[in-house]
Design an enzyme around this catalytic site. Sequence first.
Site, PDB file in Angstrom:
ATOM      1  CD  GLU A   1      11.000 -10.850  -9.258  1.00  0.00           C
ATOM      2  OE1 GLU A   1      10.355 -10.632  -8.223  1.00  0.00           O
ATOM      3  OE2 GLU A   1      12.201 -10.563  -9.371  1.00  0.00           O
TER       4      GLU A   1
ATOM      5  NE  ARG B   1       5.456   1.478  -1.257  1.00  0.00           N
ATOM      6  CZ  ARG B   1       6.531   1.441  -0.491  1.00  0.00           C
ATOM      7  NH1 ARG B   1       7.594   2.111  -0.852  1.00  0.00           N
ATOM      8  NH2 ARG B   1       6.551   0.756   0.627  1.00  0.00           N
TER       9      ARG B   1
ATOM     10  CE  LYS C   1      14.758 -10.014 -10.397  1.00  0.00           C
ATOM     11  NZ  LYS C   1      15.491  -9.830  -9.206  1.00  0.00           N
TER      12      LYS C   1
ATOM     13  CG  HIS D   1      21.874 -35.479  -6.640  1.00  0.00           C
ATOM     14  ND1 HIS D   1      22.307 -36.749  -6.361  1.00  0.00           N
ATOM     15  CD2 HIS D   1      22.983 -34.723  -6.831  1.00  0.00           C
ATOM     16  CE1 HIS D   1      23.641 -36.763  -6.350  1.00  0.00           C
ATOM     17  NE2 HIS D   1      24.064 -35.544  -6.645  1.00  0.00           N
TER      18      HIS D   1
ATOM     19  CB  CYS E   1      -0.864   0.038   1.247  1.00  0.00           C
ATOM     20  SG  CYS E   1      -1.850  -1.417   1.507  1.00  0.00           S
TER      21      CYS E   1
ATOM     22  CD  GLU F   1      18.172 -11.965  -8.377  1.00  0.00           C
ATOM     23  OE1 GLU F   1      17.659 -12.537  -7.405  1.00  0.00           O
ATOM     24  OE2 GLU F   1      17.792 -10.856  -8.780  1.00  0.00           O
TER      25      GLU F   1
ATOM     26  CD1 TRP G   1      -0.214  -5.567  -3.340  1.00  0.00           C
ATOM     27  CD2 TRP G   1      -0.329  -6.601  -1.359  1.00  0.00           C
ATOM     28  NE1 TRP G   1       0.311  -6.822  -3.484  1.00  0.00           N
ATOM     29  CE2 TRP G   1       0.251  -7.476  -2.297  1.00  0.00           C
ATOM     30  CE3 TRP G   1      -0.502  -7.042  -0.053  1.00  0.00           C
ATOM     31  CZ2 TRP G   1       0.668  -8.759  -1.968  1.00  0.00           C
ATOM     32  CZ3 TRP G   1      -0.089  -8.332   0.282  1.00  0.00           C
ATOM     33  CH2 TRP G   1       0.491  -9.172  -0.678  1.00  0.00           C
TER      34      TRP G   1
ATOM     35  CE  LYS H   1      11.933  -2.101  -5.680  1.00  0.00           C
ATOM     36  NZ  LYS H   1      12.772  -3.113  -6.368  1.00  0.00           N
TER      37      LYS H   1
ATOM     38  CG  ASN I   1       0.343   2.146   3.657  1.00  0.00           C
ATOM     39  OD1 ASN I   1      -0.723   2.208   3.050  1.00  0.00           O
ATOM     40  ND2 ASN I   1       1.461   2.691   3.218  1.00  0.00           N
ATOM     41  N   GLY I   2      -0.649  -1.219   6.546  1.00  0.00           N
ATOM     42  CA  GLY I   2      -0.334  -2.069   7.696  1.00  0.00           C
ATOM     43  C   GLY I   2      -1.523  -2.957   8.036  1.00  0.00           C
TER      44      GLY I   2
END
Length: 617
Positions: free
Chosen positions: A497, A27, A494, A513, A2, A490, A74, A612, A100-101
Amino acid sequence: MCGIVGYVGKQKAVSILLEGLKRLEYRGYDSAGVCVLQGGKLDVAKKAGRVANLVKEAATHRLNGTTGIGHTRWATHGGVTDANAHPHVSSDGKFALIHNGVIENYAQMKRFLLEKGYTFQSETDTEVLCNLIAYHYAKEPAGNHGTNRFLESVRKALGHVEGTYGIAVLCVDYPSELVAARKASPLILGVGDEEYIVASDASALVSRTQNVVYLKDGEIVHLTPKTFSITTLDQADVSPVVDRITWSVTDADKGDFAHFMEKEIFEQPVALENTMRGRFSEDGSTANFGGLNVTAAEFRQIDRFLFCACGTAWHACLVTEHLIERFARIPVEVDYASEFRYRNAPLHSNTLFFVISQSGETIDTLAALREAKRKGYKALAINNVVGSSLAREADGGIYQHVGPEIGVASTKAFTSQIMVGAMVALYLARMRDMSFSDGVEYVNALKGAPALVRQALAQAPKIREIAKRYAKYHDMLFLGRLSLFPLALEGALKLKEISYIHAEGYPAAEMKHGPIALISDKCPSVFFAPAGDIFPKIVSSMQEIKARKGPIIAIVTEGADLPPGLADEVITIPHCHEAVLPMVAAIPVQLLSYYIAVERGCDVDKPRNLAKSVTVE
Ligand code: F6R
């Protein structure tokens, strides 16, 4: 997650709020709204979906007031609907709130307020807090003790909240005032020319002012167009410190690039220079850090390090582990911050705790830091955002200085975190067994990193062509060894996402394996195959994949002699010092993921379901 923006001043608030919300889009969010105070009433426009929807909706509301609040949501409590979007208005119509929160005890407060006759339009915890403020306002007789009744009602309500919040509140009876407060959610006050802006992120206010006050947990700010005052929840006065943001609004613009992610990938040579600037000793043989708050003598007592982080920053920890163990020969443990905070790990007494975080607001990373501090360990942070919660709570740390990272997928922050890790490894190594001349060679290698990254970036046209051929796949493996195993993780992160292709990263030799069962002509593998002792082993792993018809993209360093025809695609990066290799190797996987996502028509800067900075658990 948010985003918050609030404005008090002489200008029409709505355009400033909408501009701020656009700058907060990166974000991650799913709905947006604004509320403007005008003509003694609160006018709210809010919509599920993009800020662009809100802009259309707001245009139908004639919002002319000069005091207002705006929010990107969000979803946590309640689905993505217009009704659940913020701002929320109290059932008596007096207060509007953005938040927010997470308010953990909202259910209990809601029951109490329902009994008192308050009503609710949404499923959110935020609306409960808004009504709780209205309840305290109604209870408090006007003008009590000569205090501001609006401010005191917010303070009282917050006194009952368990959980986290960054809030901004309007009250119809105080038409040009705003109250904002924070606890574990970021909030910054922008001090402008007869105007104030509160925002959860500097990017939402930097176009109007670079003078800011970083609010601390438990602080409440009261704004009028000409004054601001900060107090604590306990009514103690706070003397504000006005800081200056070192970057400007152009740093938060895309410029000629199609996406922020693309811009930030290409910014990496400069970002690495900025991370290194002023941090080498005069004799050019070691690194210096200003804000660690740990003396050389204290460092000598450290027997081991524990690094914690999340996501990409966790991968930077793994690279740092490799470099510290390789060059300074000190054991390093790396843990997910989200696991460390709960698993009550036994720690060696002479452990130094480090966290890495671009935003400095990731809740799990903050909680891990707090847990280490609670146990009495010194806790340091490698962090990009100046004044972040992490930067304030850590005992010391190292800023990355790469400017704002807006693309949701971290790129320049990642390579800069590796650069800091490489410098820490050098610093520790030079306190132990690394010779002066090896130190000078290492420093020169780091100084050469930006040029080598530039060379790797020159492969972009070729990688774009490769991406066109591989965008159709549904699965991909990324394989690397030693310091490039974290790069395999990484690369896979990338790709998944931003392009939504399923991808996994493994140490190359682990492939046999289990993951080898996935190999077919439908599952390409991206191999890091730098020249060196381990190169023949990596070639063997490639051959095992080739024998099973798996397509191969090989990322090799100059001088790595691949058997002809083994790889379907070869991307060559320059030969580098071991400490620099992970930074240079990051470039082809960042570019490959980016171009594949573009080829698939994905919204690269706003990938689905992602935020974000992850400020809730
Ligand atoms: C991936 C990504 C995330 C972040 C993670 C930690 O591209 O950006 O995995 O790395 O959420 O964020 P910070 O570094 O802000 O703590």
